[in-house]
Scaffold this motif. Structure first.
Motif, short mmCIF file in Angstrom:
data_model
loop_
_atom_site.label_atom_id
_atom_site.label_comp_id
_atom_site.label_asym_id
_atom_site.label_seq_id
_atom_site.Cartn_x
_atom_site.Cartn_y
_atom_site.Cartn_z
N PHE A 62 0.83 -1.21 0.00
CA PHE A 62 0.00 0.00 0.00
C PHE A 62 0.87 1.26 0.00
N TYR A 63 1.87 1.30 0.90
CA TYR A 63 2.70 2.51 0.97
C TYR A 63 3.60 2.64 -0.25
N ASP A 64 4.02 1.53 -0.83
CA ASP A 64 4.80 1.59 -2.08
C ASP A 64 3.94 2.20 -3.19
N GLU A 81 -4.93 18.37 6.47
CA GLU A 81 -5.11 18.99 7.80
C GLU A 81 -4.33 18.23 8.87
N TYR A 82 -4.21 16.92 8.67
CA TYR A 82 -3.40 16.11 9.60
C TYR A 82 -1.97 16.65 9.61
N TYR A 83 -1.40 16.86 8.42
CA TYR A 83 -0.01 17.34 8.35
C TYR A 83 0.14 18.69 9.05
N ILE A 84 -0.85 19.57 8.84
CA ILE A 84 -0.76 20.89 9.46
C ILE A 84 -0.82 20.77 10.98
N PHE A 103 10.52 8.04 12.87
CA PHE A 103 10.25 6.63 12.62
C PHE A 103 8.95 6.48 11.82
N GLY A 104 8.99 5.64 10.76
CA GLY A 104 7.81 5.46 9.91
C GLY A 104 7.52 6.75 9.18
N CYS A 105 8.57 7.31 8.56
CA CYS A 105 8.49 8.66 7.97
C CYS A 105 7.70 8.69 6.67
N VAL A 126 13.22 6.89 8.77
CA VAL A 126 13.27 5.44 8.56
C VAL A 126 11.88 4.93 8.19
N ASP A 127 11.84 4.09 7.18
CA ASP A 127 10.56 3.49 6.80
C ASP A 127 10.83 2.15 6.13
N ARG A 128 9.84 1.25 6.19
CA ARG A 128 10.05 -0.07 5.58
C ARG A 128 9.53 -0.13 4.14
N SER A 129 8.93 0.95 3.64
CA SER A 129 8.43 0.94 2.26
C SER A 129 9.54 1.46 1.33
N CYS A 152 15.92 2.61 4.50
CA CYS A 152 14.79 1.69 4.37
C CYS A 152 15.01 0.52 5.32
N VAL A 153 14.30 0.53 6.44
CA VAL A 153 14.47 -0.51 7.46
C VAL A 153 13.08 -0.90 7.99
N ASP A 154 12.86 -2.19 8.14
CA ASP A 154 11.67 -2.63 8.88
C ASP A 154 12.15 -2.90 10.30
N VAL A 155 11.76 -2.06 11.20
CA VAL A 155 12.30 -2.15 12.57
C VAL A 155 11.87 -3.45 13.26
N GLU A 156 10.85 -4.10 12.72
CA GLU A 156 10.47 -5.38 13.32
C GLU A 156 11.44 -6.49 12.90
N LEU A 157 12.15 -6.25 11.80
CA LEU A 157 13.06 -7.29 11.29
C LEU A 157 14.52 -6.99 11.62
N ALA A 169 7.39 9.62 16.40
CA ALA A 169 6.61 8.50 15.84
C ALA A 169 5.17 8.98 15.72
N THR A 170 4.78 9.35 14.50
CA THR A 170 3.41 9.82 14.30
C THR A 170 2.70 8.86 13.35
N HIS A 171 1.64 8.27 13.83
CA HIS A 171 0.87 7.28 13.08
C HIS A 171 1.75 6.14 12.57
N SER A 172 2.68 5.69 13.37
CA SER A 172 3.57 4.63 12.89
C SER A 172 3.89 3.58 13.95
N ILE A 210 7.86 -4.79 19.74
CA ILE A 210 9.20 -4.77 19.15
C ILE A 210 9.58 -3.36 18.69
N ARG A 211 8.61 -2.63 18.19
CA ARG A 211 8.89 -1.25 17.76
C ARG A 211 9.38 -0.41 18.93
N LEU A 212 8.62 -0.47 20.04
CA LEU A 212 9.00 0.35 21.19
C LEU A 212 10.30 -0.12 21.83
C1 LIG Z 1 0.45 6.16 8.34
S1 LIG Z 1 2.10 6.25 7.74
C2 LIG Z 1 2.67 7.63 8.67
C3 LIG Z 1 3.73 8.42 7.99
C4 LIG Z 1 4.22 9.63 8.75
N1 LIG Z 1 4.85 9.26 9.99
C5 LIG Z 1 3.12 10.64 9.00
O1 LIG Z 1 2.92 11.03 10.15
O2 LIG Z 1 2.48 11.05 8.05
C6 LIG Z 1 2.88 4.87 8.59
C7 LIG Z 1 4.27 4.58 8.08
O3 LIG Z 1 4.94 3.75 9.02
C8 LIG Z 1 5.71 2.81 8.29
N2 LIG Z 1 5.98 1.64 9.14
C9 LIG Z 1 5.06 0.86 9.75
N3 LIG Z 1 5.68 -0.14 10.40
C10 LIG Z 1 7.00 0.01 10.21
C11 LIG Z 1 8.13 -0.73 10.63
N4 LIG Z 1 8.00 -1.83 11.36
N5 LIG Z 1 9.36 -0.30 10.26
C12 LIG Z 1 9.48 0.81 9.50
N6 LIG Z 1 8.44 1.53 9.06
C13 LIG Z 1 7.22 1.14 9.40
C14 LIG Z 1 4.84 2.48 7.08
O4 LIG Z 1 5.59 1.92 6.01
C15 LIG Z 1 4.26 3.86 6.75
O5 LIG Z 1 5.03 4.56 5.80
#
Ligand SMILES: C[S@@+](CC[C@H](N)C(=O)[O-])C[C@H]1O[C@@H](n2cnc3c(N)ncnc32)[C@H](O)[C@@H]1O
Length: 395
Positions: A62-64, A81-84, A103-105, A126-129, A152-157, A169-172, A210-212
């Motif tokens: 989805f994010y790709d 509006e979320y960004y603002i 994180f999850g940028c 950092v983002d996994r997409s 490009c990192v998946d922090v869970e892996l 960490a906003t919405h991530s 694992i993220r935290l």
């Molecule tokens: C809803 S978007 C939020 C983007 C941005 N932080 C914002 O506030 O608009 C969530 C992002 O977190 C990333 N993400 C989720 N789990 C992740 C993980 N385990 N490692 C890295 N990135 C991750 C997703 O790929 C996605 O780009």
């Protein structure tokens, strides 16, 4: 810089990203039809549907897909509006941190804003997409930002290397938007027991554990963290707060709920937390339900204000209904049911008489409360409502 100046600057930044602000959904959809071809629209809808079905791979896909040049401005303008609201708050809280991780940028819309505002600070996104990170790198270069890099990192892996003064960490952090959270002890209380097994299960289901663990390990001594998630409901807020506290994070500022408009919805998210590893915070985690804007607590007072003859004497669908129900005068129970639902919640519904009239009270362990009082002559209506709830609950 004042919050107003930050917001102005963020509007300009969004325009550089090709994002547009819409005050009406109709205008947004008209623009969407102009910007996207029908095959792009179909593909977009398909990926969004897949994401809602869940699964790790679908989310990366989805994010790709969202990062594709024709899709990006259209999809992300929905979140203008979320960004603002969120970006201006984060930017105002960066303080004296020199090294900051976002994180999850995602594609880096906000990360590039922070880096442009604070050229003296070093940023890592950092983002996994992979496609999102490719766009983020390209945009940072286009904006001439030398104080920002992306990985490009998946922090869970795999863990992230280095040390950070501040992590954003906003919405991530808390995935699994549909996860209802942890129920209260029973239908009569909003309190949650300190059950480590239940907490661990929530953290696993949402990927929070694992993220935290990995993010908090990156924080320098006295490091700080900004957290903003979809955890407004008490059942999700409590386990998030407990997870943060368990990693040594305490409140630096009073958390704040944030309301913003999205296409087709108004979102109430948060709270927005500014957290620190330093000991001795005098602020306490709040585990009480959000104050609601219920009608006056005294049903008799409500009656004198009622203008509609057909309206119940009293109606309250917020957490404050519990206090009103507890204080009803001379309550006599006519019938009640308490049952465990298949999703784990406990539901209680009761029909009774009180000095104020005939009442129906409904409560569950995911903090929903409902109290309706009618004149005795309209008792049948409440009875049928009672049956509907009981039958609906058992079905
Ligand atoms: C809803 S978007 C939020 C983007 C941005 N932080 C914002 O506030 O608009 C969530 C992002 O977190 C990333 N993400 C989720 N789990 C992740 C993980 N385990 N490692 C890295 N990135 C991750 C997703 O790929 C996605 O780009």
């Amino acid at each position: 810089m004042t919050n107003n100046a930050l917001r102005q600057s963020l509007h300009l930044h969004m325009a550089r990203w090709g994002l547009k602000r819409f005050t009406s959904d109709a205008d947004y959809f008209a623009w969407q039809r102009i910007e996207l071809s029908s095959s792009d629209l179909i593909q977009l809808r398909k990926v969004v549907a897949q994401k809602h079905e869940g699964g790790h791979l679908d989310e990366v896909a989805f994010y790709d897909r969202s990062a594709q040049p024709q899709i990006l401005p259209v999809l992300y303008s929905q979140r203008y509006e979320y960004y603002i609201e969120v970006g201006s708050r984060v930017a105002a809280c960066l303080g004296d941190a020199a090294h900051i991780l976002d994180f999850g940028c995602g594609v880096g819309i906000l990360t590039t804003f922070y880096a442009a505002q604070y050229p003296e600070k070093q940023f890592l996104g950092v983002d996994r997409s992979p496609a999102s990170i490719a766009v983020a790198r390209e945009r940072a270069q286009g904006l001439g930002l030398g104080n920002l890099r992306f990985e490009c990192v998946d922090v869970e892996l795999q863990p992230i290397a280095g040390s950070q003064d501040l992590i954003v960490a906003t919405h991530s952090l808390v995935q699994a938007e549909q996860d209802p959270g942890i129920p209260s002890q029973n239908w009569q209380t909003f309190e949650r027991t300190h059950d480590s097994k239940q907490q661990a299960l929530f953290e696993q289901r949402t990927g929070l554990d694992i993220r935290l663990d990995r993010l908090s390990a990156l924080l320098a001594q006295k490091g700080r963290m900004i957290v903003f998630e979809k955890t407004r409901q008490l059942a999700r807020r409590v386990p998030l707060q407990r997870a943060l506290a368990a990693r040594g994070l305490g409140l630096v500022e009073q958390p704040e709920l944030v309301r913003y408009r999205l296409v087709e919805e108004v979102a109430d998210d948060g709270p927005f937390y500014l957290l620190g590893m330093e000991a001795g915070s005098t602020l306490h985690w709040d585990e009480s339900p959000e104050p609601d804007e219920g009608p006056p607590c005294d049903p008799m007072q409500f009656k004198t204000h009622a203008t509609d003859q057909d309206a119940p004497l009293y109606e309250n669908h917020g957490p404050s209904a519990q206090g009103v129900w507890e204080q009803l005068h001379e309550k006599r129970l006519l019938k009640d049911t308490t049952r465990q639902e298949s999703d784990g919640r406990q539901l209680h519904v009761e029909l009774g008489q009180a000095e104020e009239g005939v009442y129906l009270y409904c409560a569950n362990t995911f903090d929903q409360r409902q109290l309706v009082i009618v004149e005795p002559a309209r008792a049948l209506m409440l009875e049928s409502y009672y049956r509907q709830i009981v039958e609906g609950a058992s079905g």
